[in-house]
Design an enzyme around this catalytic site. Structure first.
Site, PDB file in Angstrom:
ATOM      1  N   HIS A  49       0.697  -1.397  -0.038  1.00 49.07           N
ATOM      2  CA  HIS A  49      -0.007   0.004  -0.147  1.00 49.07           C
ATOM      3  C   HIS A  49       0.981   1.306   0.151  1.00 49.07           C
ATOM      4  O   HIS A  49       1.666   1.407   0.636  1.00 49.07           O
ATOM      5  CB  HIS A  49      -0.915   0.059   1.293  1.00 49.07           C
ATOM      6  CG  HIS A  49      -1.779   0.968   1.157  1.00 49.07           C
ATOM      7  ND1 HIS A  49      -1.754   2.316   1.477  1.00 49.07           N
ATOM      8  CD2 HIS A  49      -3.323   0.687   0.707  1.00 49.07           C
ATOM      9  CE1 HIS A  49      -3.001   2.971   1.184  1.00 49.07           C
ATOM     10  NE2 HIS A  49      -3.807   2.088   0.882  1.00 49.07           N
ATOM     11  N   ASP A  50       0.663   2.073  -1.074  1.00 45.61           N
ATOM     12  CA  ASP A  50       1.478   3.366  -0.967  1.00 45.61           C
ATOM     13  C   ASP A  50       1.799   4.249   0.347  1.00 45.61           C
ATOM     14  O   ASP A  50       2.833   4.626   0.590  1.00 45.61           O
ATOM     15  CB  ASP A  50       1.055   4.143  -2.161  1.00 45.61           C
ATOM     16  CG  ASP A  50      -0.241   4.768  -2.000  1.00 45.61           C
ATOM     17  OD1 ASP A  50      -1.154   4.247  -1.190  1.00 45.61           O
ATOM     18  OD2 ASP A  50      -0.623   5.526  -3.113  1.00 45.61           O
ATOM     19  N   THR A  51       0.377   4.392   0.773  1.00 47.91           N
ATOM     20  CA  THR A  51       0.619   5.039   2.253  1.00 47.91           C
ATOM     21  C   THR A  51       1.556   4.379   3.227  1.00 47.91           C
ATOM     22  O   THR A  51       2.160   4.850   3.892  1.00 47.91           O
ATOM     23  CB  THR A  51      -0.740   5.428   2.686  1.00 47.91           C
ATOM     24  OG1 THR A  51      -1.303   6.229   1.632  1.00 47.91           O
ATOM     25  CG2 THR A  51      -0.553   6.292   3.851  1.00 47.91           C
TER      26      THR A  51
ATOM     27  N   THR B  50      -3.069  14.981  -3.521  1.00 48.50           N
ATOM     28  CA  THR B  50      -4.520  15.123  -3.978  1.00 48.50           C
ATOM     29  C   THR B  50      -5.523  14.713  -2.699  1.00 48.50           C
ATOM     30  O   THR B  50      -6.377  15.601  -2.559  1.00 48.50           O
ATOM     31  CB  THR B  50      -4.805  14.129  -5.006  1.00 48.50           C
ATOM     32  OG1 THR B  50      -4.041  14.274  -6.320  1.00 48.50           O
ATOM     33  CG2 THR B  50      -6.378  14.469  -5.517  1.00 48.50           C
TER      34      THR B  50
ATOM     35  N   ASN C 169      -8.820   9.515   5.902  1.00 53.25           N
ATOM     36  CA  ASN C 169      -8.752   9.945   4.486  1.00 53.25           C
ATOM     37  C   ASN C 169      -9.684  11.349   4.264  1.00 53.25           C
ATOM     38  O   ASN C 169     -10.780  10.964   4.404  1.00 53.25           O
ATOM     39  CB  ASN C 169      -8.933   8.672   3.457  1.00 53.25           C
ATOM     40  CG  ASN C 169      -8.375   9.263   2.221  1.00 53.25           C
ATOM     41  OD1 ASN C 169      -8.270  10.271   2.043  1.00 53.25           O
ATOM     42  ND2 ASN C 169      -8.450   8.061   1.164  1.00 53.25           N
TER      43      ASN C 169
ATOM     44  N   GLY D 193       3.959  14.465  -2.209  1.00 58.63           N
ATOM     45  CA  GLY D 193       4.117  15.747  -3.014  1.00 58.63           C
ATOM     46  C   GLY D 193       3.418  17.056  -2.364  1.00 58.63           C
ATOM     47  O   GLY D 193       4.021  18.172  -2.500  1.00 58.63           O
TER      48      GLY D 193
END
Length: 353
Positions: free
Chosen positions: A101-103, A124, A161, A271
């Site tokens: 999972h990226d997070t 985002t 989230n 980012g």
């Protein structure tokens, strides 16, 4: 479950359930495993038992035999398939199940030496939370819409989230469609030049999820809530950023309350950490020290997990120390705390409408 309801034949002939990271690992090695961090986000996982929720899945008519063995991040799955190695001219190479999972990978790269911090993966969307040893599941955490997801080292990422820079991105897209293109640097400068503490919006309001025109959605919300309607682009952008920073405070205070612990530092990674104005707003709004960076946290965390698997580093703590010594971060201390506190009182009233 939607496949069950639709009588989808693919479900009846399926033999193995693999998420996308697991599928790529299968392509590389020929072995089938389910990596922990991604498995926890499937809604098929029981965070208390830390295994598949087989009883629930069976009750929903989902075949349980397709769910395989769950392995933790930093598991060596095997070697690269000989056919792939030969095609690429490579020697025998181990394939590691990183934090799929990226997070989870991003959080692994938080440059922290203590555990009294909140992480905020900014992009985002903003994912804001803390690492816990065990899941925190009760009526209050449910009401706060918190989730318990898997992390590295058996940790639980207790998080929420929320909307991140989505509103700003959508405003930029809307203006571009009208013939005016702005860089993100341009947008930040426009917001910085706009008057402070104008109208506010609740970024979590459903109207901001996928409006046809984000600019109009922001203006309409302000009109409906009896506020001055922003017309200048800079004012619209500043409204978005100040509101987002105040939402950070809202969620951070929920996390403090639910965990029974104060977290004086927020680590902003990803980012969105490049937005220095939002970083300062976050420090001001929350009254906490903000440490921003690294930007490429997901890739860095992935590398750290692989290094742990291969014995190059001994622990995640050592990996985070390496991050501290390898990447520049910026620290933001709270400013204008009382004025931001007044804005927060306005914001909470909007949340209660």
């Amino acid at each position: 479950f939607a496949m069950v309801q639709a009588n989808d034949p693919a479900l009846s002939i399926a033999r193995t359930f693999l998420t996308m990271p697991d599928l790529f690992n299968f392509f590389l090695t020929g072995v089938k495993f389910n990596e922990f961090s991604n498995a926890t986000t499937t809604q098929c996982f029981n965070p208390v038992t830390k295994n598949w929720a087989l009883e629930l899945l069976a009750a929903l008519g989902i075949p349980t035999q397709i769910f395989g063995q769950i392995v933790p991040p930093a598991s060596v799955l095997g070697n690269l398939r000989p056919s792939i190695a030969a095609e690429l001219g490579l020697a025998e190479i181990s394939v590691v199940a990183s934090a799929g999972h990226d997070t989870a990978s991003a959080v692994a790269a938080v440059p922290a030496s203590t555990d009294d911090y909140i992480y905020l993966s900014s992009g985002t969307w903003s994912l804001i939370g803390v690492e816990l040893a065990e899941p925190l599941i009760n009526v209050e955490s449910l009401a706060a819409n918190m989730t318990n997801e898997g992390g590295v080292g058996g940790k639980i990422r207790f998080l929420k989230n929320i909307v991140g820079l989505w509103m700003v991105q959508e405003c930029r897209r809307q203006w571009a469609s009208q013939g005016t293109k702005y860089s993100y640097v341009d947008l930040t400068q426009m917001a910085a030049a706009a008057p402070a503490f104008g109208p506010l919006v609740d970024p979590g309001n459903n109207r901001f999820l996928a409006p046809e025109d984000m600019v109009v959605a922001i203006q309409t919300y302000c009109q409906e809530t009896g506020q001055i309607v922003p017309t200048e682009k800079g004012a619209i952008l500043r409204c978005s950023l100040e509101s987002l920073a105040l939402e950070y405070r809202w969620v951070a205070e929920q996390i403090d309350h639910l965990t029974g612990k104060k977290h004086p530092v927020i680590h902003i990674i990803g980012g969105g950490a490049q937005n220095k104005l939002l970083n300062q707003f976050a420090a001001n709004a929350t009254g906490r020290t903000v440490i921003a960076g690294p930007v490429e946290a997901t890739a860095i965390g992935n590398i750290l997990v692989q290094a742990i698997a291969m014995g190059e580093i001994a622990s995640l703590a050592e990996g985070r120390e390496i991050v501290c010594n390898s990447f520049e971060v910026e620290t933001y201390e709270p400013q204008e705390v009382s004025t931001w506190g007044e804005a927060y009182q306005r914001y909470t009233r909007l949340k209660e409408m």
